[in-house]
Design a protein around this motif. Structure first.
Motif, PDB file in Angstrom:
ATOM      1  N   PRO A   1       0.811  -1.226   0.000  1.00 20.71           N
ATOM      2  CA  PRO A   1       0.000   0.000   0.000  1.00 20.71           C
ATOM      3  C   PRO A   1       0.846   1.279   0.000  1.00 20.71           C
ATOM      4  N   ALA A   2       2.026   1.240   0.616  1.00 19.26           N
ATOM      5  CA  ALA A   2       2.905   2.405   0.631  1.00 19.26           C
ATOM      6  C   ALA A   2       3.422   2.710  -0.772  1.00 19.26           C
TER       7      ALA A   2
ATOM      8  N   ARG B   1       1.833   1.930  -3.592  1.00 23.99           N
ATOM      9  CA  ARG B   1       0.681   2.456  -4.334  1.00 23.99           C
ATOM     10  C   ARG B   1       0.402   3.915  -3.967  1.00 23.99           C
ATOM     11  N   ASP B   2       0.499   4.238  -2.677  1.00 21.86           N
ATOM     12  CA  ASP B   2       0.295   5.625  -2.233  1.00 21.86           C
ATOM     13  C   ASP B   2       1.359   6.548  -2.814  1.00 21.86           C
ATOM     14  N   TYR B   3       2.601   6.103  -2.801  1.00 16.16           N
ATOM     15  CA  TYR B   3       3.685   6.913  -3.349  1.00 16.16           C
ATOM     16  C   TYR B   3       3.443   7.181  -4.835  1.00 16.16           C
TER      17      TYR B   3
ATOM     18  N   ARG C   1       0.576   7.127  -6.418  1.00 15.83           N
ATOM     19  CA  ARG C   1      -0.605   7.980  -6.559  1.00 15.83           C
ATOM     20  C   ARG C   1      -0.239   9.445  -6.292  1.00 15.83           C
ATOM     21  N   HIS C   2       0.514   9.686  -5.220  1.00 14.61           N
ATOM     22  CA  HIS C   2       0.897  11.055  -4.881  1.00 14.61           C
ATOM     23  C   HIS C   2       1.869  11.644  -5.894  1.00 14.61           C
TER      24      HIS C   2
END
Length: 60
Positions: free
Chosen positions: A44-45, A47-49, A51-52
């Motif tokens: 998830p980290a 994917r978040d990176y 996305r951001h």
């Protein structure tokens, strides 16, 4: 339960080199846990990176 990626798997997912992943981990931009002599990065980290970083590139 979160899935953890190896540095190589995270690099493949992000389409960058393993050295870039190590730099992001050491800079604190990508969270990771140490398992023995290697790092594991929560999926998830990653994917978040992504996305951001994608949102930041669209702001310009």
């Amino acid at each position: 339960m979160p899935v953890f990626l190896t540095v190589n798997e995270a690099a493949t997912m992000m389409n960058v080199s393993k050295m870039t992943i190590y730099r992001l981990v050491h800079a604190g931009e990508l969270p990771a846990i140490r398992v023995g002599r290697s790092f594991r990065i929560p999926e998830p980290a990653v994917r978040d990176y992504l996305r951001h970083s994608h949102q930041d590139s669209q702001v310009c």
